[in-house]
Each structure stands twice: as C-alpha cells, then as structure tokens.
Design a protein around this motif. Structure first.
Motif, PDB file in Angstrom:
ATOM      1  N   GLU A  11     -19.112  -1.021  67.780  1.00  0.00           N
ATOM      2  CA  GLU A  11     -19.631   0.434  68.137  1.00  0.00           C
ATOM      3  C   GLU A  11     -21.006   0.295  68.120  1.00  0.00           C
ATOM      4  OE1 GLU A  11     -18.881   4.790  66.775  1.00  0.00           O
ATOM      5  OE2 GLU A  11     -17.576   3.329  66.676  1.00  0.00           O
ATOM      6  N   THR A  12     -21.797   1.266  69.456  1.00  0.00           N
ATOM      7  CA  THR A  12     -22.795   1.058  69.499  1.00  0.00           C
ATOM      8  C   THR A  12     -23.205   2.915  70.261  1.00  0.00           C
ATOM      9  OG1 THR A  12     -23.481   0.223  71.657  1.00  0.00           O
ATOM     10  CG2 THR A  12     -23.440  -1.574  69.986  1.00  0.00           C
ATOM     11  N   SER A  13     -24.030   3.097  70.130  1.00  0.00           N
ATOM     12  CA  SER A  13     -24.915   4.074  70.351  1.00  0.00           C
ATOM     13  C   SER A  13     -26.358   4.369  69.925  1.00  0.00           C
ATOM     14  CB  SER A  13     -24.700   5.447  69.337  1.00  0.00           C
ATOM     15  OG  SER A  13     -24.779   5.649  68.443  1.00  0.00           O
ATOM     16  N   VAL A  14     -27.454   5.407  71.173  1.00  0.00           N
ATOM     17  CA  VAL A  14     -28.321   5.177  71.020  1.00  0.00           C
ATOM     18  C   VAL A  14     -28.539   6.937  70.258  1.00  0.00           C
ATOM     19  CG1 VAL A  14     -30.278   5.118  72.746  1.00  0.00           C
ATOM     20  CG2 VAL A  14     -28.544   3.838  73.194  1.00  0.00           C
ATOM     21  N   ALA A  15     -30.007   7.200  70.099  1.00  0.00           N
ATOM     22  CA  ALA A  15     -30.208   8.340  69.554  1.00  0.00           C
ATOM     23  C   ALA A  15     -30.985   9.136  70.377  1.00  0.00           C
ATOM     24  CB  ALA A  15     -30.848   8.135  68.212  1.00  0.00           C
ATOM     25  N   TYR A  58     -36.462  15.259  63.647  1.00  0.00           N
ATOM     26  CA  TYR A  58     -36.452  14.091  64.525  1.00  0.00           C
ATOM     27  C   TYR A  58     -35.070  13.756  63.504  1.00  0.00           C
ATOM     28  CZ  TYR A  58     -39.824  14.064  68.061  1.00  0.00           C
ATOM     29  OH  TYR A  58     -41.014  14.081  68.807  1.00  0.00           O
ATOM     30  N   ALA A  59     -35.033  13.475  62.280  1.00  0.00           N
ATOM     31  CA  ALA A  59     -33.874  13.093  61.072  1.00  0.00           C
ATOM     32  C   ALA A  59     -33.230  13.282  61.286  1.00  0.00           C
ATOM     33  CB  ALA A  59     -34.467  12.418  60.166  1.00  0.00           C
ATOM     34  N   THR A  60     -33.267  14.964  61.025  1.00  0.00           N
ATOM     35  CA  THR A  60     -31.803  15.570  60.957  1.00  0.00           C
ATOM     36  C   THR A  60     -30.918  15.758  62.504  1.00  0.00           C
ATOM     37  OG1 THR A  60     -33.436  16.887  59.936  1.00  0.00           O
ATOM     38  CG2 THR A  60     -31.454  17.576  60.593  1.00  0.00           C
ATOM     39  N   LYS A  61     -32.037  15.632  63.665  1.00  0.00           N
ATOM     40  CA  LYS A  61     -31.050  15.753  64.418  1.00  0.00           C
ATOM     41  C   LYS A  61     -30.282  14.683  65.010  1.00  0.00           C
ATOM     42  CE  LYS A  61     -31.870  16.131  69.764  1.00  0.00           C
ATOM     43  NZ  LYS A  61     -30.228  16.555  70.698  1.00  0.00           N
ATOM     44  N   ALA A  98     -27.268  14.224  62.870  1.00  0.00           N
ATOM     45  CA  ALA A  98     -26.109  15.050  63.608  1.00  0.00           C
ATOM     46  C   ALA A  98     -25.047  14.859  64.353  1.00  0.00           C
ATOM     47  CB  ALA A  98     -26.638  16.458  63.606  1.00  0.00           C
ATOM     48  N   GLU A  99     -25.992  14.218  65.015  1.00  0.00           N
ATOM     49  CA  GLU A  99     -25.257  12.885  65.945  1.00  0.00           C
ATOM     50  C   GLU A  99     -24.734  11.533  66.132  1.00  0.00           C
ATOM     51  OE1 GLU A  99     -27.868  13.199  69.408  1.00  0.00           O
ATOM     52  OE2 GLU A  99     -27.938  16.025  69.191  1.00  0.00           O
ATOM     53  N   ALA A 100     -25.136  11.279  64.404  1.00  0.00           N
ATOM     54  CA  ALA A 100     -24.728   9.967  64.304  1.00  0.00           C
ATOM     55  C   ALA A 100     -23.061   9.781  63.663  1.00  0.00           C
ATOM     56  CB  ALA A 100     -25.601   8.966  63.817  1.00  0.00           C
ATOM     57  N   PRO A 101     -22.703   8.284  64.179  1.00  0.00           N
ATOM     58  CA  PRO A 101     -21.800   7.802  63.696  1.00  0.00           C
ATOM     59  C   PRO A 101     -21.537   8.037  61.649  1.00  0.00           C
ATOM     60  CG  PRO A 101     -22.207   6.320  64.430  1.00  0.00           C
ATOM     61  CD  PRO A 101     -22.753   7.046  64.608  1.00  0.00           C
ATOM     62  N   GLU A 102     -20.559   8.963  60.944  1.00  0.00           N
ATOM     63  CA  GLU A 102     -21.149   9.282  60.003  1.00  0.00           C
ATOM     64  C   GLU A 102     -21.683   7.929  58.829  1.00  0.00           C
ATOM     65  OE1 GLU A 102     -20.817  10.602  55.995  1.00  0.00           O
ATOM     66  OE2 GLU A 102     -19.750  11.818  57.915  1.00  0.00           O
ATOM     67  N   ARG A 103     -21.680   6.527  58.501  1.00  0.00           N
ATOM     68  CA  ARG A 103     -21.708   5.353  58.178  1.00  0.00           C
ATOM     69  C   ARG A 103     -22.413   4.873  60.059  1.00  0.00           C
ATOM     70  NH1 ARG A 103     -19.940   3.510  53.026  1.00  0.00           N
ATOM     71  NH2 ARG A 103     -21.901   3.546  52.210  1.00  0.00           N
ATOM     72  N   PHE A 104     -23.560   3.789  59.904  1.00  0.00           N
ATOM     73  CA  PHE A 104     -23.484   3.423  60.469  1.00  0.00           C
ATOM     74  C   PHE A 104     -25.574   2.354  60.229  1.00  0.00           C
ATOM     75  CE2 PHE A 104     -26.327   6.698  59.818  1.00  0.00           C
ATOM     76  CZ  PHE A 104     -27.778   6.623  60.636  1.00  0.00           C
ATOM     77  N   VAL A 105     -25.660   1.466  61.343  1.00  0.00           N
ATOM     78  CA  VAL A 105     -26.866   0.388  60.285  1.00  0.00           C
ATOM     79  C   VAL A 105     -27.499   0.496  61.578  1.00  0.00           C
ATOM     80  CG1 VAL A 105     -27.517  -1.996  60.997  1.00  0.00           C
ATOM     81  CG2 VAL A 105     -25.087  -1.974  60.192  1.00  0.00           C
ATOM     82  N   VAL A 106     -28.633   0.326  61.059  1.00  0.00           N
ATOM     83  CA  VAL A 106     -30.179   1.099  62.253  1.00  0.00           C
ATOM     84  C   VAL A 106     -30.331   0.045  62.992  1.00  0.00           C
ATOM     85  CG1 VAL A 106     -32.511   1.789  62.105  1.00  0.00           C
ATOM     86  CG2 VAL A 106     -30.675   2.887  60.926  1.00  0.00           C
ATOM     87  N   GLN A 166     -36.871   7.642  57.714  1.00  0.00           N
ATOM     88  CA  GLN A 166     -36.640   8.852  56.879  1.00  0.00           C
ATOM     89  C   GLN A 166     -35.651   8.944  57.510  1.00  0.00           C
ATOM     90  OE1 GLN A 166     -38.942  10.648  55.976  1.00  0.00           O
ATOM     91  NE2 GLN A 166     -37.640  12.661  56.063  1.00  0.00           N
ATOM     92  N   LEU A 167     -34.952   7.986  58.010  1.00  0.00           N
ATOM     93  CA  LEU A 167     -32.761   8.437  58.491  1.00  0.00           C
ATOM     94  C   LEU A 167     -32.874   8.396  56.747  1.00  0.00           C
ATOM     95  CD1 LEU A 167     -31.647   7.339  61.416  1.00  0.00           C
ATOM     96  CD2 LEU A 167     -31.999   9.641  60.215  1.00  0.00           C
ATOM     97  N   VAL A 168     -33.526   6.901  55.699  1.00  0.00           N
ATOM     98  CA  VAL A 168     -32.898   6.706  55.074  1.00  0.00           C
ATOM     99  C   VAL A 168     -33.187   7.258  53.497  1.00  0.00           C
ATOM    100  CG1 VAL A 168     -33.315   4.601  53.097  1.00  0.00           C
ATOM    101  CG2 VAL A 168     -33.139   3.474  55.546  1.00  0.00           C
ATOM    102  N   ALA A 169     -34.831   7.918  53.911  1.00  0.00           N
ATOM    103  CA  ALA A 169     -34.635   9.108  52.742  1.00  0.00           C
ATOM    104  C   ALA A 169     -33.905  10.367  52.965  1.00  0.00           C
ATOM    105  CB  ALA A 169     -36.245   9.538  53.783  1.00  0.00           C
ATOM    106  N   GLN A 170     -33.755  11.223  53.924  1.00  0.00           N
ATOM    107  CA  GLN A 170     -32.214  11.731  53.950  1.00  0.00           C
ATOM    108  C   GLN A 170     -30.775  11.320  53.327  1.00  0.00           C
ATOM    109  OE1 GLN A 170     -35.095  13.828  57.760  1.00  0.00           O
ATOM    110  NE2 GLN A 170     -33.067  14.427  57.317  1.00  0.00           N
ATOM    111  N   ALA A 171     -30.968  10.637  54.142  1.00  0.00           N
ATOM    112  CA  ALA A 171     -29.305   9.913  54.540  1.00  0.00           C
ATOM    113  C   ALA A 171     -28.754   9.408  53.516  1.00  0.00           C
ATOM    114  CB  ALA A 171     -28.304  10.484  55.316  1.00  0.00           C
TER     115      ALA A 171
END
Length: 217
Positions: A28-32, A43-46, A49-57, A69-74
């Motif tokens: 499964e893939t998505s584009v931020a 940027y990271a907060t948005k 909010a739209e990303a899967p619950e857990r994911f690989v960047v 920044q995603l790693v820093a926040q979550a």
C-alpha cells in the motif's frame, strides 16, 4: 516490509512523479499533500493527519526535512525511513542550515528576493536535467512554490527508526552526490544504493529506483 509507504515529494513537485514507482511496489502506498504555507511543523502536522496510522517514509529532496520532522513529532508512527536524494538535517538544523557554506547564504538570499519557485530555465537545467522534453515541460508547468519556512525552520530532536536506507543520485545537479553522502550519514545508515541519474530518479529511471527501494526495504 508490508507496512504502507508514505512518499514525501521534493519541494513544488506534483504527486504523479511517483506513479510508476507506486505501480511497481507490492505494498500500500500514498503520496503526502503539503499545505504550501506555514511552518515546517504545519507541514508535518498536515502530513500526519492524512497518513496511515503507522508507515514507512520514502522521502525525496526537501521531503527528507519533512520526514525528519515527522520522526520528531510522531516517532512511534514512523516504522522506517528511506531517503531518495534527500536532505537530512541534524537535530536543530534547517534545510538551509544543512547546506555547505556559502551555498546556504546564497540560496537563502535568492529565495528571500525571488521566492521559492525557480525560473523555468533553472528548473530545466537542474531539477529536470536528464528528463525528456515532455516530462521536463510538465514539471515546469506544475511546479508549485512552497513556504519559505519549509526551508528555514529547524527540525526537532529525533531518533530515526531502525529500518533506514538511502538512494544516492550520482549525476544530481540539485544536491550533489558528496552532499548526499553527508545526509546519509546524518540518517545513520550504511545501506546506500547509487543510481546514475539526476535529481528525479523516479522519472529518469523508475525501474532502477523501484528495485533499489525493494532492496532497502
């Protein structure tokens, strides 16, 4: 690795650049989507909010800054991190701050005066240097300016997940290979794959990039 992949594009780039890569990967893939305004944290907060619950960047170019920044926040939500010609600042550094002197001063001054959308000629000769005419024209037409703060805000304190790798583009005119070597070191990985492309390997050689990602993941 069966976890969803979240693609973080470079500044100004449309989601379709990842289409061939996404089609080639059996997960499964998505584009931020980016807000195009606000702080790096916005940027990271948005994205979160739209990303899967857990994911690989899978982060390209300045997407590496957003991914960091995603790693820093979550941190608990990010299961892995792969940079693709990605800027990876150290804690407390920004995209500009992670550039070598005097590039950081020059790039910062140009953006302050001219904004964050380069002229078409510059996009073609740097970002799209090894693309065909149709691809290059589409990149130029659809390039969108980003917030100045995306380039200037420092990333928070963070610790990258255990799964991490880097794809280096050795003919890159935007982020030279030597600079990318330093970013891979900041990521803390020795799992590096090199591709002989410019800054957009997902368009220049999608099959090779898809293979490299599958190896790293």
């Amino acid at each position: 690795m069966n976890s969803p992949l979240l693609f973080l594009s470079g500044a100004g780039l449309p989601a379709w650049i990842w289409d061939d890569i996404r089609a080639a990967l059996p997960v499964e893939t998505s584009v931020a989507a980016y807000p195009r305004a606000g702080s790096l944290r916005d940027y990271a907060t948005k994205v979160l909010a739209e990303a899967p619950e857990r994911f690989v960047v899978v982060a390209h170019s300045i997407g590496g800054v957003i991914g960091t920044q995603l790693v820093a926040q979550a941190p608990s939500r990010v299961l892995g991190f792969v940079g693709v010609a990605a800027s990876i600042p150290q804690p407390g550094q920004s995209f500009l701050g992670a550039l070598p002197f005097p590039n950081r001063l020059l790039v910062g001054a140009v953006m302050r005066l001219a904004g964050t959308r380069p002229p078409a000629k510059v996009i073609r000769s740097g970002l799209a240097t090894d693309l065909d005419d149709e691809q290059a024209a589409r990149i130029v037409k659809e390039f969108s300016p980003e917030s100045q703060r995306l380039y200037r805000d420092a990333v928070g304190d963070h610790r990258f997940p255990e799964l991490r790798g880097y794809v280096q583009t050795t003919a890159d005119k935007e982020l030279p290979a030597a600079l990318q070597t330093g970013y891979a070191a900041n990521l803390g990985t020795t799992s590096v794959r090199s591709l002989p492309t410019g800054h957009l390997p997902m368009l220049a050689d999608p099959n090779a990039l898809a293979a490299a990602l599958q190896e790293l993941l």
